[in-house]
Design a protein around this motif. Structure first.
Motif, mmCIF file in Angstrom:
data_model
loop_
_atom_site.group_PDB
_atom_site.id
_atom_site.type_symbol
_atom_site.label_atom_id
_atom_site.label_comp_id
_atom_site.label_asym_id
_atom_site.label_seq_id
_atom_site.Cartn_x
_atom_site.Cartn_y
_atom_site.Cartn_z
ATOM 1 N N SER A 6 0.867 -1.178 0.000
ATOM 2 C CA SER A 6 0.000 0.000 0.000
ATOM 3 C C SER A 6 0.898 1.219 0.000
ATOM 4 O O SER A 6 1.916 1.254 0.695
ATOM 5 N N PHE A 7 0.510 2.219 -0.808
ATOM 6 C CA PHE A 7 1.304 3.448 -0.786
ATOM 7 C C PHE A 7 0.446 4.625 -1.213
ATOM 8 O O PHE A 7 -0.538 4.477 -1.957
ATOM 9 N N THR A 8 0.809 5.776 -0.700
ATOM 10 C CA THR A 8 0.225 7.047 -1.129
ATOM 11 C C THR A 8 1.366 8.011 -1.362
ATOM 12 O O THR A 8 2.334 8.026 -0.605
ATOM 13 N N VAL A 9 1.246 8.827 -2.430
ATOM 14 C CA VAL A 9 2.293 9.779 -2.747
ATOM 15 C C VAL A 9 1.695 10.877 -3.635
ATOM 16 O O VAL A 9 0.751 10.634 -4.380
ATOM 17 N N ARG A 10 2.249 12.082 -3.512
ATOM 18 C CA ARG A 10 1.810 13.198 -4.352
ATOM 19 C C ARG A 10 3.042 13.813 -4.981
ATOM 20 O O ARG A 10 4.028 14.080 -4.288
ATOM 21 N N GLY A 43 1.357 4.744 -13.340
ATOM 22 C CA GLY A 43 1.904 4.265 -12.065
ATOM 23 C C GLY A 43 2.361 2.829 -12.051
ATOM 24 O O GLY A 43 2.570 2.252 -10.982
ATOM 25 N N LYS A 44 2.535 2.200 -13.251
ATOM 26 C CA LYS A 44 3.004 0.813 -13.240
ATOM 27 C C LYS A 44 4.428 0.728 -12.708
ATOM 28 O O LYS A 44 4.728 -0.076 -11.813
ATOM 29 N N THR A 45 5.325 1.522 -13.306
ATOM 30 C CA THR A 45 6.729 1.525 -12.838
ATOM 31 C C THR A 45 6.808 1.981 -11.385
ATOM 32 O O THR A 45 7.638 1.482 -10.610
ATOM 33 N N LEU A 46 5.933 2.932 -10.985
ATOM 34 C CA LEU A 46 5.918 3.409 -9.596
ATOM 35 C C LEU A 46 5.634 2.266 -8.627
ATOM 36 O O LEU A 46 6.165 2.260 -7.500
ATOM 37 N N THR A 47 4.833 1.266 -9.082
ATOM 38 C CA THR A 47 4.525 0.134 -8.196
ATOM 39 C C THR A 47 5.794 -0.633 -7.835
ATOM 40 O O THR A 47 6.053 -0.953 -6.665
ATOM 41 N N LEU A 48 6.637 -0.950 -8.859
ATOM 42 C CA LEU A 48 7.893 -1.643 -8.562
ATOM 43 C C LEU A 48 8.831 -0.744 -7.745
ATOM 44 O O LEU A 48 9.559 -1.213 -6.862
ATOM 45 N N GLU A 49 8.801 0.566 -8.053
ATOM 46 C CA GLU A 49 9.654 1.505 -7.305
ATOM 47 C C GLU A 49 9.272 1.501 -5.824
ATOM 48 O O GLU A 49 10.154 1.541 -4.948
ATOM 49 N N MET A 50 7.987 1.431 -5.493
ATOM 50 C CA MET A 50 7.530 1.445 -4.111
ATOM 51 C C MET A 50 7.929 0.150 -3.384
ATOM 52 O O MET A 50 8.161 0.152 -2.177
ATOM 53 N N ILE A 51 7.983 -0.989 -4.154
ATOM 54 C CA ILE A 51 8.466 -2.236 -3.538
ATOM 55 C C ILE A 51 9.928 -2.071 -3.129
ATOM 56 O O ILE A 51 10.337 -2.448 -2.017
ATOM 57 N N GLU A 52 10.727 -1.494 -4.056
ATOM 58 C CA GLU A 52 12.136 -1.243 -3.713
ATOM 59 C C GLU A 52 12.252 -0.249 -2.553
ATOM 60 O O GLU A 52 13.086 -0.405 -1.651
ATOM 61 N N PHE A 53 11.416 0.819 -2.544
ATOM 62 C CA PHE A 53 11.432 1.814 -1.459
ATOM 63 C C PHE A 53 11.106 1.160 -0.124
ATOM 64 O O PHE A 53 11.715 1.452 0.918
ATOM 65 N N LEU A 54 10.128 0.204 -0.150
ATOM 66 C CA LEU A 54 9.741 -0.482 1.078
ATOM 67 C C LEU A 54 10.922 -1.254 1.659
ATOM 68 O O LEU A 54 11.115 -1.305 2.877
ATOM 69 N N LEU A 55 11.743 -1.832 0.762
ATOM 70 C CA LEU A 55 12.884 -2.627 1.235
ATOM 71 C C LEU A 55 14.107 -1.770 1.566
ATOM 72 O O LEU A 55 14.779 -2.002 2.576
ATOM 73 N N PHE A 56 14.415 -0.777 0.713
ATOM 74 C CA PHE A 56 15.712 -0.095 0.831
ATOM 75 C C PHE A 56 15.608 1.399 1.105
ATOM 76 O O PHE A 56 16.638 2.073 1.187
ATOM 77 N N GLY A 57 14.420 1.961 1.234
ATOM 78 C CA GLY A 57 14.277 3.350 1.596
ATOM 79 C C GLY A 57 14.524 4.296 0.437
ATOM 80 O O GLY A 57 14.413 3.954 -0.739
ATOM 81 N N SER A 58 14.906 5.557 0.772
ATOM 82 C CA SER A 58 15.021 6.639 -0.209
ATOM 83 C C SER A 58 16.053 6.358 -1.289
ATOM 84 O O SER A 58 15.986 6.938 -2.387
#
Length: 649
Positions: A6-10, A43-58
């Motif tokens: 789950s993610f929210t971003v603007r 937001g397809k690529t953003l979905t994979l990006e958020m998985i990486e963000f969840l694991l490794f942060g900024s």
């Protein structure tokens, strides 16, 4: 495996999106292959990006963290068979075990470190073995061989093994240096000291010496006591028979104040002298006596007043009569005054001050008390001041009384010095008599103690024969030196023995470190020897599937040089190069990371491929189902997948 996201971003406004863009998505993923499709910029690529963000942060974000406004992500991820709950913002993070809800880490840095510990590798390895982002399919071929080798070494732990082997070598070197230092400082085995003849424990010797010193002190004190027999002084005959009390009384009498004149005669002289002094004071106060009467004073005062009036009237201004004769208005009064003056006799020789003085004397001597006092004092004769002062007799006694008292005491004619000298002699004789009595008493007591002292001396001399104390003290000195040397020997021997044992242990430790270094180097070499052929076989099989058999052999050596059908990887072009990169990356994931995180994500990997090549790639990925727990692919082509997530605008 990724179970939930789950993610929210603007995002801030841009030329294309003046109002900015906002995403609020929630996904539930399952095992197997899942395709994510939808229009561009949805937001397809953003979905994979958020998985990486969840694991490794900024560090996993494609842009600056400041551009991701209100970014918040959470999810459930399984690593090494354990499920973890992760939540993140740009500035904070939390990691918990989904099994029991235990919080494992809080804060960005602690969570990053804990995930790195759980995974065993970081974002750089993850982007080779677990994900192929858009435009990044050829990551392996773009890397230098040394970079690929370093990456694989980190992935398989070869660099860690090499570091541990190096550390083992350093430990062995350090131990060898310690051995050299210990050998040079160990020296020969310490020599045991020689025990003195007649050795006794020091405490026993000290007790014996204390007893001997007590006996020695008893002997010294006893001999000194017997050598100091009390002496009884001899007292001679008395120099006077007068008692001390009588002498002290005579001394007190002679110490009294005395006078030697007739007190009554002196008192009578002071009475006559006081009367004469009273007459003198009276004369000084009331004399002289008046020489005229009060009537004479009054007549003279009247005469003087009329004379002053006449003088004043004579100063009146003159008036001339018509007849030519001068006159004043006071002439008649002047004539009257002169007639009255003719009737008052003149008192010759008395001016006004004399009259004032006479008038004062008349008033004084008109008093009865003054006249009576003068009658009492006028015949008192002149008497000189007496030569003796009455104060000399005050509190004193007459010399005749002192002489009478001394005669009564039997000391007539004695001076005070004689009396005091006799009293001193009597006191001295009394003191000698008291000392004689005291000395006699001491002598009697001494005689009784002397008998006991002689008995104690006999026992002490038998118990402490001459030389015994000195011999015991010398032996104690020798024993103390020996005990000190023995203690030093025991410490030195203990240290020497410990050093000897330590040297043995160090030699064993040095051998263990060197054996460990050799074993680790062998493990590292065997791991890399196994990896290259295994990776080559798996990657070749994957490449054959992806290209429909057009290409089929990948060779990876121990330095991670990659050749495809005998051609270096970076010299390939087109979809063949993409397929070769993906084949090696999928092979790395299957061989090295499947036991940790058996997931692969691809973002438009088939973008540069024709339909035939894209179909083969899809078939190859489908064939991995069961070998990888989860495959997520983003594609614009129509996929044939058991699960498809279509993102709408």
């Amino acid at each position: 495996m990724i179970e939930q996201l789950s993610f929210t971003v603007r995002f801030p406004p841009t030329d294309h999106y003046p109002l900015g863009r906002a995403f609020d998505r929630t996904f539930d993923f399952s095992k197997g292959m899942t395709a994510i499709t939808g229009p561009n910029e949805n937001g397809k690529t953003l979905t994979l990006e958020m998985i990486e963000f969840l694991l490794f942060g900024s560090a996993a974000l494609r842009g600056a963290a400041a551009d991701y406004k209100h970014l918040k992500a959470s999810g459930l991820i399984t690593i090494r068979g354990h499920r973890y709950s992760i939540s993140r913002t740009v500035k904070n993070a939390a990691l918990a075990s989904d099994h029991n809800g235990e919080t494992l880490a809080v804060g960005t840095k602690p969570v990053n470190a804990r995930i790195l510990q759980i995974l065993g590798y970081g974002l750089d390895v993850f982007r080779v073995a677990n994900v192929a982002n858009q435009g990044d399919a050829e990551r392996l071929s773009k890397m230098k061989p040394t970079e690929r080798k370093a990456m694989v070494d980190r992935l398989i732990g070869a660099d860690a093994i090499e570091e541990i082997a190096r550390w083992c070598g350093e430990q062995a070197l350090g131990v060898s240096r310690e051995i050299a230092g210990l050998e040079s400082g160990l020296g020969a085995e310490p020599v045991r000291p020689v025990k003195p003849e007649g050795y006794q424990p020091a405490d026993e010797l000290r007790k014996e010496i204390a007893n001997l010193r007590t006996m020695r002190e008893t002997i010294v004190q006893g001999e000194a006591f017997l050598a100091n027999e009390p002496v009884v002084p001899v007292v001679g005959p008395a120099l006077t028979e007068v008692p001390l009390a009588t002498l002290e009384k005579a001394d007190q009498i002679l110490g009294l104040r005395t006078y030697d004149f007739d007190l009554a005669e002196a008192e009578a002289g002071y009475v006559a002298y006081d009367q004469w002094c009273s007459r003198q004071r009276f004369v000084e106060r009331y004399f002289p006596q008046p020489t005229v009467t009060q009537d004479q004073v009054d007549q003279q005062n009247r005469r003087n007043g009329l004379a002053r009036d006449r003088q004043r009237l004579r100063q009146s201004p003159e008036i001339v009569c018509p007849c030519g004769k001068p006159f004043t208005t006071a002439d008649a009064e002047i004539a009257r005054i002169e007639a009255e003056l003719a009737g008052i006799p003149q008192l010759e020789g008395y001016a006004q001050p004399d009259l004032d003085r006479e008038e004062k004397a008349i008033r004084t001597w008109s008093l009865e008390s003054v006249r009576v006092e003068w009658e009492r004092l006028k015949d008192v004769p002149a008497v000189p001041r007496p030569s003796r002062e009455l104060s000399e007799a005050k509190g004193a006694v007459h010399v005749s009384e002192v002489a009478a008292a001394l005669k009564e005491l039997g000391l007539a004619g004695r001076s005070r010095e004689d009396v005091q000298a006799l009293a001193t002699q009597v006191r001295q004789r009394d003191a000698l008599l008291a000392a004689q009595a005291e000395a006699q008493a001491r002598l009697t007591t001494w005689a009784v103690q002397a008998r006991a002292t002689r008995a104690a001396l006999s026992l002490a001399r038998r118990g402490a024969p001459p030389g015994r104390l000195e011999a015991a003290e010398q032996l104690l000195t020798a024993v103390s030196v020996y005990d000190t040397q023995q203690a030093a020997y025991e410490r030195a021997f203990t240290d020497w023995a410990q050093g000897r044992d330590r040297l043995t242990d160090l030699r064993r430790e040095e051998d263990s470190w060197r054996q460990g270094k050799m074993a680790l180097n062998e493990v590292r070499q065997e791991t890399k020897t196994y990896l290259a052929p295994a990776l080559s076989r798996v990657a070749s099989h994957m490449l054959s599937q992806m290209t429909g058999g057009a290409r089929g052999r990948i060779a990876v050596d121990e330095d991670f040089e990659i050749q495809v059908d005998g051609q270096p990887l970076n010299t390939l072009s087109g979809s063949g190069k993409v397929c070769a990169n993906l084949a090696v990356r999928l092979g790395l994931g299957r061989i090295l990371t499947n036991g940790v995180f058996p997931v692969f994500m691809g973002d438009e990997m088939d973008a540069s491929m024709d339909a035939d090549r894209a179909g083969h790639l899809h078939d190859a990925l489908t064939a991995l189902d069961g070998k990888l727990h989860q495959i997520l692919v983003i594609t614009h082509k129509t996929p044939v997948c058991p699960r498809v997530i279509k993102l709408e605008n």
